[in-house]
Scaffold this motif. Structure first.
Motif, PDB file in Angstrom:
ATOM      1  N   VAL A  77      50.293   3.605  44.853  1.00  0.00           N
ATOM      2  CA  VAL A  77      49.164   3.182  43.968  1.00  0.00           C
ATOM      3  C   VAL A  77      49.392   2.151  43.017  1.00  0.00           C
ATOM      4  CG1 VAL A  77      48.375   5.700  43.910  1.00  0.00           C
ATOM      5  CG2 VAL A  77      50.205   5.191  42.476  1.00  0.00           C
ATOM      6  N   GLN A  78      48.585   1.378  42.429  1.00  0.00           N
ATOM      7  CA  GLN A  78      48.838   0.430  41.447  1.00  0.00           C
ATOM      8  C   GLN A  78      48.978   0.736  40.153  1.00  0.00           C
ATOM      9  OE1 GLN A  78      49.306  -2.655  42.732  1.00  0.00           O
ATOM     10  NE2 GLN A  78      49.054  -1.553  44.718  1.00  0.00           N
ATOM     11  N   LYS A  79      49.785   0.257  39.596  1.00  0.00           N
ATOM     12  CA  LYS A  79      50.092   0.692  38.215  1.00  0.00           C
ATOM     13  C   LYS A  79      48.892   0.582  36.991  1.00  0.00           C
ATOM     14  CE  LYS A  79      52.444  -2.069  35.688  1.00  0.00           C
ATOM     15  NZ  LYS A  79      53.698  -2.847  35.034  1.00  0.00           N
ATOM     16  N   LYS A  80      48.162  -0.154  37.400  1.00  0.00           N
ATOM     17  CA  LYS A  80      47.134  -0.334  36.469  1.00  0.00           C
ATOM     18  C   LYS A  80      46.028   0.633  36.834  1.00  0.00           C
ATOM     19  CE  LYS A  80      44.614  -3.479  39.702  1.00  0.00           C
ATOM     20  NZ  LYS A  80      43.593  -2.396  40.226  1.00  0.00           N
ATOM     21  N   ASP A  81      46.011   1.499  37.730  1.00  0.00           N
ATOM     22  CA  ASP A  81      44.868   2.407  37.828  1.00  0.00           C
ATOM     23  C   ASP A  81      45.589   3.736  37.644  1.00  0.00           C
ATOM     24  OD1 ASP A  81      43.344   0.597  39.358  1.00  0.00           O
ATOM     25  OD2 ASP A  81      44.339   0.942  41.413  1.00  0.00           O
ATOM     26  N   VAL A  82      46.663   3.844  37.206  1.00  0.00           N
ATOM     27  CA  VAL A  82      47.465   5.242  36.828  1.00  0.00           C
ATOM     28  C   VAL A  82      47.988   5.118  35.403  1.00  0.00           C
ATOM     29  CG1 VAL A  82      48.947   6.893  37.590  1.00  0.00           C
ATOM     30  CG2 VAL A  82      47.976   5.715  39.312  1.00  0.00           C
ATOM     31  N   LYS A  83      47.260   5.718  34.536  1.00  0.00           N
ATOM     32  CA  LYS A  83      47.699   5.757  32.884  1.00  0.00           C
ATOM     33  C   LYS A  83      49.149   6.131  32.715  1.00  0.00           C
ATOM     34  CE  LYS A  83      44.643   5.875  29.977  1.00  0.00           C
ATOM     35  NZ  LYS A  83      43.636   6.485  28.855  1.00  0.00           N
ATOM     36  N   ALA A  84      49.586   7.102  33.590  1.00  0.00           N
ATOM     37  CA  ALA A  84      51.186   7.771  33.338  1.00  0.00           C
ATOM     38  C   ALA A  84      51.985   6.728  33.787  1.00  0.00           C
ATOM     39  CB  ALA A  84      51.112   8.829  34.149  1.00  0.00           C
TER      40      ALA A  84
ATOM     41  N   PHE B   8      60.941  17.372  57.804  1.00  0.00           N
ATOM     42  CA  PHE B   8      59.666  17.311  57.399  1.00  0.00           C
ATOM     43  C   PHE B   8      58.649  16.578  58.018  1.00  0.00           C
ATOM     44  CE2 PHE B   8      62.656  17.019  53.590  1.00  0.00           C
ATOM     45  CZ  PHE B   8      62.189  18.181  53.042  1.00  0.00           C
ATOM     46  N   LYS B   9      57.446  16.777  57.851  1.00  0.00           N
ATOM     47  CA  LYS B   9      56.530  16.213  58.757  1.00  0.00           C
ATOM     48  C   LYS B   9      55.816  15.071  57.814  1.00  0.00           C
ATOM     49  CE  LYS B   9      54.938  19.495  62.263  1.00  0.00           C
ATOM     50  NZ  LYS B   9      54.123  20.596  62.677  1.00  0.00           N
ATOM     51  N   ARG B  10      55.491  14.026  57.928  1.00  0.00           N
ATOM     52  CA  ARG B  10      54.559  13.142  57.078  1.00  0.00           C
ATOM     53  C   ARG B  10      53.302  12.919  57.569  1.00  0.00           C
ATOM     54  NH1 ARG B  10      57.466  10.543  53.533  1.00  0.00           N
ATOM     55  NH2 ARG B  10      59.852  10.307  53.751  1.00  0.00           N
ATOM     56  N   SER B  11      52.544  13.106  56.858  1.00  0.00           N
ATOM     57  CA  SER B  11      50.939  12.872  56.763  1.00  0.00           C
ATOM     58  C   SER B  11      50.420  11.751  56.388  1.00  0.00           C
ATOM     59  CB  SER B  11      50.300  14.088  56.235  1.00  0.00           C
ATOM     60  OG  SER B  11      50.379  14.074  54.815  1.00  0.00           O
ATOM     61  N   ILE B  12      49.344  11.320  56.750  1.00  0.00           N
ATOM     62  CA  ILE B  12      48.584   9.943  56.213  1.00  0.00           C
ATOM     63  C   ILE B  12      47.738  10.296  55.001  1.00  0.00           C
ATOM     64  CG2 ILE B  12      47.611   8.117  56.791  1.00  0.00           C
ATOM     65  CD1 ILE B  12      50.267   8.089  58.270  1.00  0.00           C
ATOM     66  N   VAL B  13      47.726   9.684  53.959  1.00  0.00           N
ATOM     67  CA  VAL B  13      47.183   9.776  52.908  1.00  0.00           C
ATOM     68  C   VAL B  13      45.906   8.688  53.313  1.00  0.00           C
ATOM     69  CG1 VAL B  13      46.734   9.449  50.470  1.00  0.00           C
ATOM     70  CG2 VAL B  13      48.725  10.579  51.464  1.00  0.00           C
ATOM     71  N   ASP B  14      44.554   8.888  52.846  1.00  0.00           N
ATOM     72  CA  ASP B  14      43.489   7.983  53.235  1.00  0.00           C
ATOM     73  C   ASP B  14      43.450   7.123  51.777  1.00  0.00           C
ATOM     74  OD1 ASP B  14      41.204   6.395  52.922  1.00  0.00           O
ATOM     75  OD2 ASP B  14      40.210   8.026  53.907  1.00  0.00           O
ATOM     76  N   LEU B  15      44.033   6.100  51.672  1.00  0.00           N
ATOM     77  CA  LEU B  15      44.376   5.148  50.411  1.00  0.00           C
ATOM     78  C   LEU B  15      42.993   4.683  49.833  1.00  0.00           C
ATOM     79  CD1 LEU B  15      47.496   3.150  51.258  1.00  0.00           C
ATOM     80  CD2 LEU B  15      47.552   5.462  50.013  1.00  0.00           C
ATOM     81  N   THR B  16      42.185   4.508  50.718  1.00  0.00           N
ATOM     82  CA  THR B  16      40.973   3.961  50.083  1.00  0.00           C
ATOM     83  C   THR B  16      40.109   5.133  49.267  1.00  0.00           C
ATOM     84  OG1 THR B  16      40.730   2.301  52.101  1.00  0.00           O
ATOM     85  CG2 THR B  16      38.513   3.085  50.675  1.00  0.00           C
ATOM     86  N   ALA B  17      40.132   6.258  49.938  1.00  0.00           N
ATOM     87  CA  ALA B  17      39.646   7.431  49.227  1.00  0.00           C
ATOM     88  C   ALA B  17      40.317   7.809  48.110  1.00  0.00           C
ATOM     89  CB  ALA B  17      39.724   8.717  50.334  1.00  0.00           C
ATOM     90  N   LEU B  18      41.653   7.793  48.162  1.00  0.00           N
ATOM     91  CA  LEU B  18      42.683   8.170  46.946  1.00  0.00           C
ATOM     92  C   LEU B  18      42.311   7.070  45.856  1.00  0.00           C
ATOM     93  CD1 LEU B  18      44.837   9.574  45.593  1.00  0.00           C
ATOM     94  CD2 LEU B  18      46.354   8.148  46.847  1.00  0.00           C
ATOM     95  N   SER B  19      42.158   5.641  46.004  1.00  0.00           N
ATOM     96  CA  SER B  19      41.806   4.611  45.185  1.00  0.00           C
ATOM     97  C   SER B  19      40.488   4.971  44.332  1.00  0.00           C
ATOM     98  CB  SER B  19      41.823   3.334  45.567  1.00  0.00           C
ATOM     99  OG  SER B  19      41.288   2.442  44.850  1.00  0.00           O
TER     100      SER B  19
ATOM    101  N   LYS C 180      56.961   2.389  44.621  1.00  0.00           N
ATOM    102  CA  LYS C 180      56.178   2.141  45.718  1.00  0.00           C
ATOM    103  C   LYS C 180      55.685   0.509  45.667  1.00  0.00           C
ATOM    104  CE  LYS C 180      57.073   6.139  47.657  1.00  0.00           C
ATOM    105  NZ  LYS C 180      57.944   6.170  48.752  1.00  0.00           N
ATOM    106  N   THR C 181      55.716   0.093  44.380  1.00  0.00           N
ATOM    107  CA  THR C 181      55.185  -1.245  44.284  1.00  0.00           C
ATOM    108  C   THR C 181      56.273  -2.327  43.884  1.00  0.00           C
ATOM    109  OG1 THR C 181      53.869  -0.885  42.518  1.00  0.00           O
ATOM    110  CG2 THR C 181      52.855  -0.539  44.366  1.00  0.00           C
ATOM    111  N   ASP C 182      57.337  -1.534  43.071  1.00  0.00           N
ATOM    112  CA  ASP C 182      58.325  -2.521  42.683  1.00  0.00           C
ATOM    113  C   ASP C 182      59.754  -1.687  42.806  1.00  0.00           C
ATOM    114  OD1 ASP C 182      59.765  -3.778  40.877  1.00  0.00           O
ATOM    115  OD2 ASP C 182      58.304  -3.945  39.202  1.00  0.00           O
ATOM    116  N   PRO C 183      60.621  -2.448  43.932  1.00  0.00           N
ATOM    117  CA  PRO C 183      61.600  -1.689  44.020  1.00  0.00           C
ATOM    118  C   PRO C 183      62.902  -1.571  42.949  1.00  0.00           C
ATOM    119  CG  PRO C 183      61.527  -4.241  44.745  1.00  0.00           C
ATOM    120  CD  PRO C 183      60.224  -3.790  44.180  1.00  0.00           C
ATOM    121  N   LYS C 184      62.485  -2.278  41.933  1.00  0.00           N
ATOM    122  CA  LYS C 184      63.516  -1.985  40.787  1.00  0.00           C
ATOM    123  C   LYS C 184      63.270  -0.629  40.262  1.00  0.00           C
ATOM    124  CE  LYS C 184      61.069  -3.966  36.697  1.00  0.00           C
ATOM    125  NZ  LYS C 184      59.952  -4.758  37.447  1.00  0.00           N
ATOM    126  N   TYR C 185      62.274   0.054  40.248  1.00  0.00           N
ATOM    127  CA  TYR C 185      62.124   1.429  39.690  1.00  0.00           C
ATOM    128  C   TYR C 185      62.603   2.266  40.858  1.00  0.00           C
ATOM    129  CZ  TYR C 185      59.111  -0.686  36.158  1.00  0.00           C
ATOM    130  OH  TYR C 185      58.602  -1.275  35.060  1.00  0.00           O
TER     131      TYR C 185
END
Length: 414
Positions: free
Chosen positions: A77-84, A4-15, A123-128
């Protein structure tokens, strides 16, 4: 070996995209927002929570789904930003083993329906992240297997359900992509093939519902076929969206196999008679007063598969399939033979199969938890198909075609 090749996501643009995306740019002919509201409030079982979470992700944050442009590598991503994710976090009940994400009531696959949400939450909470790991580990290393290697839907003994296909293989594929685990990604495709080996009908181009000692049902349940096809579409999208450097022969073969298996089911559905413009609860039963009544769950999910395939594999899923799916959507925006709207003023999608008793001959009209989510999945797939220029927003002609075809084949439906 696949590398696999990993690419970089522009997190600012994604937010920014997460905050500005408009989920309802086009009307499907009914109030989809009310349908989506009930899709969130009605669930009470693990697979219903999982289906609702996936529906919310595709509806409100399609870029994060496997059909979107920001799906891989799996972003933070932050949970508060993603309804799902906010929804899933509220419904996940952390446990152990097969029940690491939810009480599956003896099912292997059902808790895994929450697995994609758990990976994103992880990605933000290791228990999940740990719960997702335990879920994958149980399925691969501890769950019973059918004689051909298919992972059982039931914990107690090997039994294969078409439903499993939407819950487990897409999660395994997504987890494999996140972990850069080529072997597991291949296993997710293998599981689709193993299930097809057992469940594909000898009499028509579709799958039987359940093979096994506890709940065997050799009928051609439309929602089960929808679960199977929609699950394979998500696996297909994962393989096509994730950047791969090596072993392109395997990727090409997997894409070809999955496409063929999905289209088999769509061919069986589109060749079957309709009832009132909707796909029958059991494709192999033409008795509208029995198990062959037209209903919204299988209809919507199969239509969603068409819209997704029209974008992913347009050479295989051409306009004749899109016209068929548009007919389903058009019927949902209208009324049944008794003059009752298929989508009520409160957003209830009717008639549905009883979600807990698929052989119930009485149509379910008080709101099916999974049925509501499946209508949302259809809408999101249609919207995305239009935005990708693969579909047309005008459904009047296809709606008329559906009603005429239904009358010709079933003597007028209900």
């Amino acid at each position: 070996m696949v590398v696999f090749k990993r690419s970089i996501v522009d997190l600012t643009a994604l937010s920014s995209q997460l905050m500005t995306f408009q989920p309802y740019p086009i009307s499907p002919g009914f109030d989809i927002q009310k349908v989506a509201t009930l899709a969130q409030s009605l669930p009470s079982h693990s697979w219903e929570y999982g289906a609702a979470s996936q529906a919310l992700l595709e509806l409100y944050n399609p870029r994060l789904s496997v059909f979107g442009s920001s799906s891989f590598p799996v972003p933070t991503v932050q949970k508060k930003d993603v309804k799902a994710l906010a929804y899933a976090a509220d419904k996940i009940t952390l446990g152990n083993g097969v029940n690491s994400l939810s009480d599956g009531d003896g099912a292997v696959g059902d808790p895994a329906s929450l697995g994609v949400s758990a990976i994103l939450l992880g990605k933000t909470d290791p228990k999940y992240a740990e719960a997702a790991r335990q879920t994958a580990d149980f399925m691969i290393n501890s769950a019973p297997r059918y004689s051909n290697g298919a992972i059982s839907q039931r914990v107690s003994e090997p039994e294969l359900w078409a439903d499993f296909m939407y819950m487990a293989p897409p999660f395994l594929a997504y987890y494999a992509a996140d972990m850069a685990n080529a072997t597991l990604l291949q296993e997710s495709v293998n599981q689709c093939g193993y299930y097809r080996q057992v469940l594909k009908s000898d009499t028509m181009s579709a799958w039987e519902h359940i093979i096994g000692p506890q709940s065997q049902d050799k009928g051609i349940w439309s929602t089960g076929n929808g679960w199977a096809a929609a699950g394979m579409v998500r696996v297909l999208a994962t393989i096509m969206r994730y950047p791969i450097a090596d072993d392109t022969a395997w990727i090409s073969g997997a894409v070809q196999d999955l496409t063929g298996w999905i289209m088999e089911i769509l061919d069986g559905a589109t060749a079957s008679s309709l009832d009132g413009g909707l796909v029958r609860n059991y494709l192999d039963d033409d008795d509208a007063s029995g198990h062959g009544f037209g209903e919204i769950s299988g209809s919507s999910l199969l239509a969603s598969v068409v819209y997704r395939m029209a974008v992913l594999q347009p050479q295989a899923c051409g306009q004749k399939y899109v016209i068929w799916a548009d007919g389903i959507r058009g019927v949902l925006g209208g009324k049944d033979a008794n003059g009752n709207p298929h989508i009520t003023d409160d957003g209830v999608a009717t008639p549905a199969v009883n979600p807990l008793a698929w052989k119930d001959t009485t149509p379910f009209t008080t709101g099916s938890p999974e049925g509501q989510a499946l209508v949302v999945l259809m809408y999101s797939a249609w919207r995305d198909c239009i935005l990708a220029s693969g579909c047309n927003s005008n459904s009047q002609g296809s709606r008329r075609m559906h009603r005429e075809r239904s009358k010709a084949r079933s003597g007028g439906g209900h």
